[in-house]
Write an enzyme that holds these catalytic residues in place. Structure first.
Site, short mmCIF file in Angstrom:
data_model
loop_
_atom_site.label_atom_id
_atom_site.label_comp_id
_atom_site.label_asym_id
_atom_site.label_seq_id
_atom_site.Cartn_x
_atom_site.Cartn_y
_atom_site.Cartn_z
CB CYS A 1 -0.88 0.01 1.25
SG CYS A 1 -1.81 -1.51 1.49
N GLY B 1 -1.65 1.33 -4.69
CA GLY B 1 -2.89 0.69 -4.27
C GLY B 1 -4.09 1.29 -4.95
CG ASN C 1 3.58 -0.09 2.39
OD1 ASN C 1 4.62 0.41 1.98
ND2 ASN C 1 3.09 -1.19 1.85
N GLY C 2 2.74 -2.78 4.47
CA GLY C 2 3.60 -3.90 4.89
C GLY C 2 2.76 -5.06 5.33
CE1 TYR D 1 5.03 -3.83 -11.79
CE2 TYR D 1 4.49 -4.09 -9.47
CZ TYR D 1 4.08 -3.91 -10.77
OH TYR D 1 2.76 -3.78 -11.07
#
Ligand code: AMP
Length: 503
Positions: A5, A32, A106-107, A249
């Site tokens: 995210c 996201g 995030n994670g 990426y």
């Protein structure tokens, strides 16, 4: 729950915080697309607007006006493979005895079940299966017993896994990066306040200046009047474990992570990809957009390389040149056109739909391809869907040969640290040699970049990177998996590039 995210936080001197947060979420939309949310505080009360959908669809002008206050946090959430899941949209917010708490994560934690079970024993009730709610409950519990910094430290001591968090405890705004710094988080100066964001591109969007990355294990507390920030180093482990895949990426090319401009990293990886596995074909062609920076570095290195250093049998342009004088005549060409209106292929739940989506998304320019030998460059192969389809597409468009070069090592194991990759069974390289993958793709040759090239480009020791998806050895203890502490550190060169197809 594997959540990949984007998070943001803001504290301003005078301006309302919702619009800058909204713009920063736009800048983080690539992290996201399932849901977006903002939580603000005006010194008296918390305001929240969280919904499924893209940032532009979730917030109307009225919604932003209703998000009052100069401080707040925001979140964009990546879709999990199961589709949309409204219950897990963030920021997650709760009110408790000592005020309100908003949390954006995030994670991915790897000990959610343990922490959750322990909290349930102590009477906490949960409404979602997500790890973010577990963090929120644990922090709320600790905030009843300790001051802010101690409470965050206690929570950090209990959490294992990756997390970059932005937190709003009433109007106190904070950011935390897990002790191994797996996911990015940075701080920016806006002139009239401060911002925390997953990526520096969000700071650029607000016309701010990147100050630095939040350090692994660091808590940053923004002053609620936007006048500054305080830093607390709450954990200092001897190593870090930044995710290399952010560079390959996930992150925007115009973001700077831990001092490295992502675009330049990708170009350098492309140059090294050439150095490790040169293919002297007529055309170097990126898979748009993910392979573009790699292909530009690859083509640049190719055009600088003396012909005499290129081994025979790599592609076929060398054979045509038939001389060791000069550099190979390699053209960089955009031969695949992208339909911008098709979402990321991964959003499609079934393999069949994924395959169709690639053809919907990319179409070859026949005149660039016909009769040519092509080096097709992408950042990564996950399931192999994209490369297989594109090799076929290029052959159908008349390519004489298609050589595939990939700017990452083979992805052999799943990600538990927050990138929605694929299960081990779905990963094409998890049980296939490079030659077998080449055969499946139908390519004339296939080569990946080595792990060493990545570590050298990022100027990190291998143990300071999370390489779980390319080694199967993880920096965190995960049930049923091997930790990278247990494996002997491989000698340099051990993980050399793997190539197939070239003689
Ligand atoms: P695949 O088609 O399954 O081999 O996936 C590789 C393609 O998807 C490449 O073009 C990548 O740029 C892209 N990709 C790699 N990782 C992810 C991810 N976690 N989510 C979405 N797309 C990805």
């Amino acid at each position: 729950m594997h959540e990949k995210c984007g998070v943001a936080a803001i504290a301003l001197t005078e301006r309302a915080g919702a619009r800058p947060l909204y713009y920063s979420l736009y800048a983080l939309q690539h992290r996201g697309q399932e849901s977006a949310g903002i939580v603000t505080h005006d010194g008296f009360q918390q305001y929240a607007h969280v919904e499924t959908g893209l940032v532009g669809d979730v917030f109307a002008a009225d919604d932003l006006d209703e998000l009052r206050g100069n401080v707040g946090i925001g979140h964009v959430r990546y879709p999990t493979s199961g589709g949309t899941d409204a219950c897990c949209a963030q920021p997650f917010s709760v009110s408790f005895k000592s005020g309100s708490l908003g949390l954006a994560h995030n994670g991915n934690l790897v000990n959610t079940a343990d922490v959750r079970a322990d909290l349930e024993e102590r009477g906490h009730a949960f409404t979602t299966w997500g790890d973010t709610e577990v963090i929120a409950h644990d922090l709320a519990h600790n905030l009843l017993e300790a001051d802010l910094v101690r409470a965050v430290k206690r929570t950090m001591d209990r959490l294992h896994g990756s997390y970059s968090l932005t937190i709003a405890h009433d109007d106190t705004i904070m950011g935390v990066r897990d002790p191994l710094g797996n996911r990015p988080l940075c701080i920016g100066d806006l002139g009239d306040g401060y911002v925390l964001a997953s990526e520096s591109a969000a700071i650029d969007t607000l016309d701010g200046d990147l100050i630095r990355d939040v350090r692994p294990g660091e808590l940053v507390v923004l002053a609620e009047d936007g006048s500054g920030f305080d830093s607390y180093q709450l954990a200092s482990p001897p190593r870090s474990a930044g995710c290399f895949f952010e560079y390959v990426y996930f992150a925007r090319p115009d973001s700077v992570i831990d001092g490295n401009l992502v675009y330049e990293v990708r170009r350098e990886l492309g140059r090294r990809l050439w150095a490790e596995n040169p293919a002297t074909t007529d055309v170097v062609m990126p898979v748009p957009d993910s392979g573009r920076a790699f292909a530009s570095g690859y083509a640049e290195a190719a055009s600088e390389a003396p012909m005499s250093e290129i081994p025979a049998g790599n592609g076929d342009a060398r054979g045509e040149a038939a001389t060791d004088e000069g550099s190979p005549d390699v053209e960089f060409a955009e031969g695949l056109m992208k339909n911008r209106y098709v979402g990321r292929t991964f959003i499609m739940p079934s393999q069949d739909e994924r395959e169709r989506a690639v053809r919907l998304k990319l179409n070859p320019i026949k005149s660039t391809v016909s009769g040519k030998s092509v080096t097709l460059i992408d950042d990564s192969i996950v399931r192999g869907t994209t490369s297989t389809q594109l090799v076929e597409l290029l052959h159908d468009a008349g390519a004489r040969a298609v050589h595939v070069r990939i700017g990452a090592p083979p992805i052999v194991a799943p990600c538990y640290m927050g990138i929605d990759m694929a299960s081990r069974e779905e990963l094409i390289a998890s049980d296939k040699t490079t030659e077998e993958v080449r055969e499946t793709l139908g390519a004339d040759s296939l080569a990946y970049l080595s792990i060493d090239a990545i570590a050298e480009t990022l100027e990190r020791e291998r143990p300071d990177l999370c390489l779980g998806c390319v080694t199967g050895n993880y920096p965190y203890d995960i049930d049923g998996e091997v930790t990278d502490r247990d494996v002997q550190r491989p000698a340099v060169g051990d993980a050399s590039a793997r190539a197939a197809g070239d003689d």
